[in-house]
Scaffold this motif. Structure first.
Motif, mmCIF file in Angstrom:
data_model
loop_
_atom_site.group_PDB
_atom_site.id
_atom_site.type_symbol
_atom_site.label_atom_id
_atom_site.label_comp_id
_atom_site.label_asym_id
_atom_site.label_seq_id
_atom_site.Cartn_x
_atom_site.Cartn_y
_atom_site.Cartn_z
ATOM 1 N N LEU A 1 0.867 -1.187 0.000
ATOM 2 C CA LEU A 1 0.000 0.000 0.000
ATOM 3 C C LEU A 1 0.895 1.224 0.000
ATOM 4 C CD1 LEU A 1 -3.038 0.700 2.408
ATOM 5 C CD2 LEU A 1 -1.410 2.436 1.704
ATOM 6 N N VAL A 2 0.827 2.006 -1.060
ATOM 7 C CA VAL A 2 1.603 3.256 -1.149
ATOM 8 C C VAL A 2 0.667 4.416 -0.801
ATOM 9 C CG1 VAL A 2 2.920 4.789 -2.669
ATOM 10 C CG2 VAL A 2 3.131 2.292 -2.913
ATOM 11 N N MET A 3 0.874 5.021 0.374
ATOM 12 C CA MET A 3 0.061 6.174 0.797
ATOM 13 C C MET A 3 0.426 7.375 -0.071
ATOM 14 S SD MET A 3 -1.890 5.296 3.400
ATOM 15 C CE MET A 3 -2.528 6.945 3.562
ATOM 16 N N THR A 4 -0.612 8.018 -0.634
ATOM 17 C CA THR A 4 -0.370 9.240 -1.405
ATOM 18 C C THR A 4 -1.013 10.445 -0.715
ATOM 19 O OG1 THR A 4 -2.142 8.356 -2.812
ATOM 20 C CG2 THR A 4 0.101 8.290 -3.688
ATOM 21 N N VAL A 5 -1.288 10.284 0.583
ATOM 22 C CA VAL A 5 -1.600 11.405 1.490
ATOM 23 C C VAL A 5 -0.994 10.998 2.839
ATOM 24 C CG1 VAL A 5 -3.799 12.108 0.404
ATOM 25 C CG2 VAL A 5 -3.816 10.407 2.263
ATOM 26 N N ASN A 6 -0.830 11.995 3.737
ATOM 27 C CA ASN A 6 -0.394 11.628 5.086
ATOM 28 C C ASN A 6 -1.602 11.052 5.820
ATOM 29 O OD1 ASN A 6 2.450 12.314 5.247
ATOM 30 N ND2 ASN A 6 1.716 14.359 4.673
ATOM 31 N N PRO A 7 -1.499 9.852 6.365
ATOM 32 C CA PRO A 7 -2.679 9.131 6.847
ATOM 33 C C PRO A 7 -3.407 9.828 7.992
ATOM 34 C CG PRO A 7 -0.674 8.010 7.542
ATOM 35 C CD PRO A 7 -0.271 9.069 6.570
ATOM 36 N N GLY A 8 -4.732 9.650 8.025
ATOM 37 C CA GLY A 8 -5.546 10.170 9.120
ATOM 38 C C GLY A 8 -6.884 10.697 8.647
ATOM 39 N N PHE A 9 -6.952 11.136 7.389
ATOM 40 C CA PHE A 9 -8.195 11.780 6.949
ATOM 41 C C PHE A 9 -8.482 11.501 5.471
ATOM 42 C CE2 PHE A 9 -8.476 14.063 10.859
ATOM 43 C CZ PHE A 9 -7.151 14.264 11.231
ATOM 44 N N GLY A 10 -9.769 11.548 5.117
ATOM 45 C CA GLY A 10 -10.143 11.493 3.701
ATOM 46 C C GLY A 10 -10.146 12.914 3.148
ATOM 47 N N GLY A 11 -10.309 13.024 1.854
ATOM 48 C CA GLY A 11 -10.472 14.331 1.224
ATOM 49 C C GLY A 11 -9.226 15.180 1.126
ATOM 50 N N GLN A 12 -8.066 14.589 1.311
ATOM 51 C CA GLN A 12 -6.821 15.370 1.219
ATOM 52 C C GLN A 12 -6.287 15.418 -0.205
ATOM 53 O OE1 GLN A 12 -4.092 14.967 4.902
ATOM 54 N NE2 GLN A 12 -4.964 12.940 4.658
ATOM 55 N N LYS A 13 -5.316 16.311 -0.434
ATOM 56 C CA LYS A 13 -4.730 16.487 -1.769
ATOM 57 C C LYS A 13 -3.710 15.384 -2.065
ATOM 58 C CE LYS A 13 -2.457 20.113 -4.627
ATOM 59 N NZ LYS A 13 -1.763 19.013 -5.334
ATOM 60 N N PHE A 14 -3.772 14.840 -3.257
ATOM 61 C CA PHE A 14 -2.867 13.786 -3.735
ATOM 62 C C PHE A 14 -1.422 14.270 -3.720
ATOM 63 C CE2 PHE A 14 -1.982 10.078 -6.319
ATOM 64 C CZ PHE A 14 -1.039 10.453 -7.266
ATOM 65 N N ILE A 15 -0.539 13.430 -3.154
ATOM 66 C CA ILE A 15 0.898 13.705 -3.215
ATOM 67 C C ILE A 15 1.444 12.832 -4.349
ATOM 68 C CG2 ILE A 15 3.105 13.535 -1.982
ATOM 69 C CD1 ILE A 15 1.416 13.538 0.663
ATOM 70 N N ASP A 16 2.079 13.451 -5.352
ATOM 71 C CA ASP A 16 2.489 12.687 -6.522
ATOM 72 C C ASP A 16 3.736 11.848 -6.228
ATOM 73 O OD1 ASP A 16 3.003 13.422 -10.090
ATOM 74 O OD2 ASP A 16 3.238 11.603 -8.880
ATOM 75 N N LEU A 17 3.538 10.565 -5.979
ATOM 76 C CA LEU A 17 4.647 9.632 -5.680
ATOM 77 C C LEU A 17 4.760 8.594 -6.787
ATOM 78 C CD1 LEU A 17 3.967 9.328 -1.864
ATOM 79 C CD2 LEU A 17 5.998 10.328 -2.916
ATOM 80 N N THR A 18 4.455 9.033 -8.005
ATOM 81 C CA THR A 18 4.463 8.122 -9.163
ATOM 82 C C THR A 18 5.810 7.400 -9.305
ATOM 83 O OG1 THR A 18 2.975 9.691 -10.222
ATOM 84 C CG2 THR A 18 3.981 8.031 -11.632
#
Ligand code: DX5
Ligand code: ZN
Length: 217
Positions: A136-153
């Motif tokens: 599982l590659v987190m593309t937000v800092n965990p804890g909440f929904g609705g956050q902005k995508f962090i581009d970790l392509t």
């Protein structure tokens, strides 16, 4: 080609009616149900424990993907397996013994996932790829929904290269929308979690057209 699975996260669902919400997303195309467990310690939010996950179980007909954002994680693995999880994902950052944690998850009969926070390098999972069914590659800092995508392509590409021909999924979790999904799918992801993008606009009076939201991703 790698078929993409959509795993809506019920963190963005109506907390007063999980049964209805789970049945709705599965009736309208969800491949998995992503269950975000938070302990208010590993992440600054608190969601549901084993009793709640047990209550979700009879409503889930597809696959119950339980994402444990908790630390320590080992003491709770049995309880989430008992509650009916099909997959249990633990964070590599949750403790010093991810190898033992993944062994313990598999020993329950559940599929095992290993999760990486945005700042954790892909190399952190290099030596456990034979113990994991999914990264599982987190593309937000965990804890909440609705956050902005962090581009970790680039990180996704690196994980896919490390996996090689092992039968290991790559799940993207956080900020997945119709705009960001193609980026990570092209980089090698095959399971996309989406919370706010699926449950947006829903209400008790007029449940949102989840199918349209799921198909759009
Ligand atoms: C965040 C959770 C994610 C989150 C995704 O800590 O692990 O699964 O619910 O929500 P969206 O898709 O709205 O970013
Ligand atoms: Zn999640």
């Amino acid at each position: 080609d790698r078929s993409i699975k959509i795993a809506p996260s019920i963190l963005s669902a109506d907390f007063a009616d999980f049964g209805r919400e789970i049945r709705a997303i599965e009736a309208q195309g969800a491949d998995w149900v992503h269950v975000d467990v938070m302990d208010g310690h590993f992440v600054p939010n608190l969601t549901f424990g084993p009793p709640a996950v047990k209550a979700f179980r009879p409503h889930v007909k597809t696959f119950m993907d339980v994402h444990l954002m908790i630390s320590p994680v080992d003491p709770y693995i049995e309880a989430y397996a008992e509650a009916g999880a099909d997959m249990i994902t633990a964070h590599v950052e949750a403790g010093p013994h991810i190898h033992r944690t993944l062994q313990a998850i598999r020993a329950t009969g559940c599929k095992a996932g290993v999760a990486l926070n945005p700042g954790t390098p892909a190399s952190a999972i290099e030596h456990v790829l034979d113990l994991a069914d999914m990264v599982l590659v987190m593309t937000v800092n965990p804890g909440f929904g609705g956050q902005k995508f962090i581009d970790l392509t680039e990180k996704v590409r690196r994980v896919r290269a490390m996996i090689g021909d092992r039968p290991v999924h790559i799940q993207i979790d956080g900020g997945v929308t119709p705009e960001t999904a193609p980026l990570v799918a092209a980089a090698g992801a095959d399971v996309l979690v989406a919370g706010s993008a699926v449950f947006k606009g829903g209400s008790v009076e007029n449940p949102a057209p989840y199918g349209d939201n799921i198909r759009a991703i």
